[in-house]
Design an enzyme around this catalytic site. Structure first.
Site, PDB file in Angstrom:
ATOM      1  N   LYS A  70     -28.448   4.362  21.697  1.00 53.11           N
ATOM      2  CA  LYS A  70     -29.141   5.167  22.744  1.00 53.11           C
ATOM      3  C   LYS A  70     -30.594   4.617  22.894  1.00 53.11           C
ATOM      4  O   LYS A  70     -31.183   4.588  23.881  1.00 53.11           O
ATOM      5  CB  LYS A  70     -28.995   6.711  22.834  1.00 53.11           C
ATOM      6  N   ASP A 107     -28.923  13.859  29.780  1.00 55.61           N
ATOM      7  CA  ASP A 107     -29.021  14.886  28.796  1.00 55.61           C
ATOM      8  C   ASP A 107     -29.625  16.181  29.350  1.00 55.61           C
ATOM      9  O   ASP A 107     -29.053  17.379  29.393  1.00 55.61           O
ATOM     10  CB  ASP A 107     -29.336  14.554  27.463  1.00 55.61           C
TER      11      ASP A 107
END
Ligand code: ATR
Length: 277
Positions: A70, A107
């Site tokens: 990520k 997120d």
């Protein structure tokens, strides 16, 4: 329904075998009758750059990115959304019509969608366990929701201090040993450690000081009522597991790749749980 014109997306990670994302996206593709497919793409760190550059070359619409890529993936992208810059991680890549790669982080969106309908009237004090990427997203979400007193506590104190610096002192940190006292007067408690997902040793937390009106959220494992949630529920706290976050964070990517904004429904949650127990 899948033919030569199918739109293709996937999830890049290592390992990806346990990811819920293929089940999730393929459920939506089927539900909306779309000509598309979402596949697992296991990519080793040493192959990440080549894999990312191959997305437009292979005609993929884009991809999700998961552990351990990520952060590293950011340097291979053409454009990174402001929220992903704040979080310092990308979990969604969209290939533009010109082949350019745009990275975002969904997120914060996913966590906010999960908790917003359940937030207590008083949105002041938030306590977060953990200081990794997930904790970063939760911090950002709580600050955006108007929490004015956000505290993190983490096993490794340096990482907690790094996060405080990252957020320019808008949050504070407390020693891990004091975690029970940190809960005093909290309106929300979030477990953002990876304890349940990596199979590491669980930690104890004494909830005696937590007001029983506080919302308790455990994003550590999408599918289960964790020990923390069990404990909180037994003393009357409202609780939320992490599955809703996972489902909601997938919405923007699906819409960008396949052209329909999908709904998060109880049927979907049930389907995922049945598939992955
Ligand atoms: P993610 O990006 O999913 O947040 P991460 O960056 O690896 O994952 O962070 C994992 C978090 O879980 C960290 O806050 C970690 O604490 P440390 O910084 O001390 O490593 C926390 N964590 C993992 N296992 C833990 C355990 N057994 N007890 C307490 N915290 C734990």
């Amino acid at each position: 329904m899948i033919n030569g014109e199918a739109k293709v997306a996937g999830i890049i990670g290592m390992p990806v075998a346990h990811s819920l994302s293929p089940t999730l996206h393929n459920y939506w593709l089927k539900f909306y009758g779309l000509n598309g497919v979402y596949v697992p793409l296991p990519v080793k760190p040493e192959n990440l750059e080549r894999a990312i550059r191959a997305l437009p070359a292979l005609g993929l619409r884009g991809a999700n990115v998961t552990v351990p890529h990520k952060e590293t993936v950011m340097k291979f992208l053409d454009k990174i959304d402001p929220e992903a810059q704040v979080i310092g991680a990308v979990n969604t890549i969209v290939v533009g019509p010109d082949g350019s790669l745009r990275g975002s982080n969904t997120d914060v969106f996913g966590f906010t969608k999960l908790v917003r309908p359940h937030l207590p009237a008083r949105k002041k004090r938030g306590v977060i366990l953990g200081a990794g990427g997930a904790a970063r997203a939760v911090c950002q979400a709580l600050l955006k929701e108007g929490f004015t007193d956000v505290t993190i506590t983490n096993r490794t104190p340096e990482r907690a201090r790094e996060l405080v610096t990252h957020f320019n002192g808008k949050i504070t940190s407390q020693p891990w040993e004091n975690r029970a006292n940190t809960l005093r007067d909290a309106d929300i408690l979030v477990n953002a450690t990876s304890v349940s997902t990596v199979g590491s040793q669980p930690f104890d937390i004494e909830l005696g000081q937590l007001p029983n009106t506080a919302l308790v959220v455990d994003i550590s494992y999408a599918g289960a009522i964790t020990a923390l949630l069990d404990l909180a529920r037994a003393r009357g706290n409202p609780v939320l597991g992490g599955l809703g976050m996972l489902l909601h964070q997938a919405v923007p990517g699906f819409e960008a790749w396949f052209g329909i904004r999908p709904q998060v429904t109880d049927d979907l949650a049930e389907h995922i749980m049945t598939d992955h127990g």
